[in-house]
Design a protein around this motif. Structure first.
Motif, PDB file in Angstrom:
ATOM      1  N   GLU A  25       0.847  -1.189   0.000  1.00 11.98           N
ATOM      2  CA  GLU A  25       0.000   0.000   0.000  1.00 11.98           C
ATOM      3  C   GLU A  25       0.881   1.236   0.000  1.00 11.98           C
ATOM      4  O   GLU A  25       1.907   1.278   0.678  1.00 11.98           O
ATOM      5  N   SER A  27       0.738   5.848  -0.597  1.00  8.07           N
ATOM      6  CA  SER A  27      -0.136   7.004  -0.391  1.00  8.07           C
ATOM      7  C   SER A  27      -0.657   7.620  -1.689  1.00  8.07           C
ATOM      8  O   SER A  27      -1.646   8.346  -1.667  1.00  8.07           O
ATOM      9  N   THR A 110      -7.704   2.867  -1.022  1.00  6.44           N
ATOM     10  CA  THR A 110      -7.863   2.592   0.410  1.00  6.44           C
ATOM     11  C   THR A 110      -8.071   3.924   1.123  1.00  6.44           C
ATOM     12  O   THR A 110      -7.993   4.981   0.504  1.00  6.44           O
ATOM     13  N   ALA A 111      -8.285   3.859   2.412  1.00  5.14           N
ATOM     14  CA  ALA A 111      -8.492   5.082   3.195  1.00  5.14           C
ATOM     15  C   ALA A 111      -7.265   5.994   3.151  1.00  5.14           C
ATOM     16  O   ALA A 111      -7.392   7.217   3.242  1.00  5.14           O
ATOM     17  N   ASN A 112      -6.076   5.402   3.000  1.00  5.58           N
ATOM     18  CA  ASN A 112      -4.834   6.191   3.044  1.00  5.58           C
ATOM     19  C   ASN A 112      -4.084   6.262   1.727  1.00  5.58           C
ATOM     20  O   ASN A 112      -2.951   6.712   1.696  1.00  5.58           O
ATOM     21  N   GLY A 113      -4.664   5.798   0.651  1.00  9.98           N
ATOM     22  CA  GLY A 113      -3.975   5.822  -0.636  1.00  9.98           C
ATOM     23  C   GLY A 113      -4.472   4.727  -1.551  1.00  9.98           C
ATOM     24  O   GLY A 113      -5.658   4.666  -1.873  1.00  9.98           O
TER      25      GLY A 113
END
Length: 159
Positions: A25, A27, A110-113
């Motif tokens: 994952e 950003s 995703t929530a962060n990237g």
């Protein structure tokens, strides 16, 4: 000497004798990542250390890739789904023992990237299949290092 590989389609990912899947994952947004993968092909050597040259072919319908060590690939793009999926098969290579090769990049916000997943699906001679399994950890590290380098590059590039 270039070898012609068996032409496979996207469903080969389900039946390939060797299937290596790696994910990480970052950003960056899926849009930025997709643009770097599918549209800015020539920049690949700037973030993927194993790639020494990359260029689009046939108006973007294919690519030519040259790796460190002299391995070359000519590829046909099978899927270009903006911000979601980019997939290609290798049509010719100078790598001995390869019979078929398909790679799929999946991008999931995703929530962060974005979660980036790379699937390497291959058919090859028995010695090459064993070798691919033995170098799995190195391929995974190369993938993660490349995607993280791309993430840093995108973060440093003004919008």
């Amino acid at each position: 000497m270039a070898r012609q590989l068996r032409p496979v389609e996207l469903d080969f990912v389900d039946t390939a004798p060797v299937r290596l899947v790696f994910a990480t994952e970052v950003s960056a947004s899926a849009e930025e990542l997709y643009r770097a993968l599918a549209e800015e092909v020539e920049t690949m050597p700037q973030w993927f250390a194993a790639v020494k040259q990359a260029r689009p072919l046939a108006g973007g319908a294919g690519r030519e890739i040259r790796l460190a060590g002299g391995v070359r690939f000519q590829e046909t793009i099978l899927a270009k789904e903006p911000s979601t999926r980019y997939a290609y098969r290798v049509d010719t290579t100078n790598a001995p023992g390869m019979r078929a090769l398909l790679e799929i990049w999946l991008l999931t916000p995703t929530a962060n990237g974005t979660r980036v997943q790379w699937t390497f699906a291959a058919d090859a001679s028995a010695p090459v299949r064993v070798s691919l399994k033995l170098v799995r950890a190195g391929l995974g590290r190369s993938f993660r290092d490349a995607v993280r380098a791309l993430d840093r590059r995108l973060a440093a590039t003004p919008a």
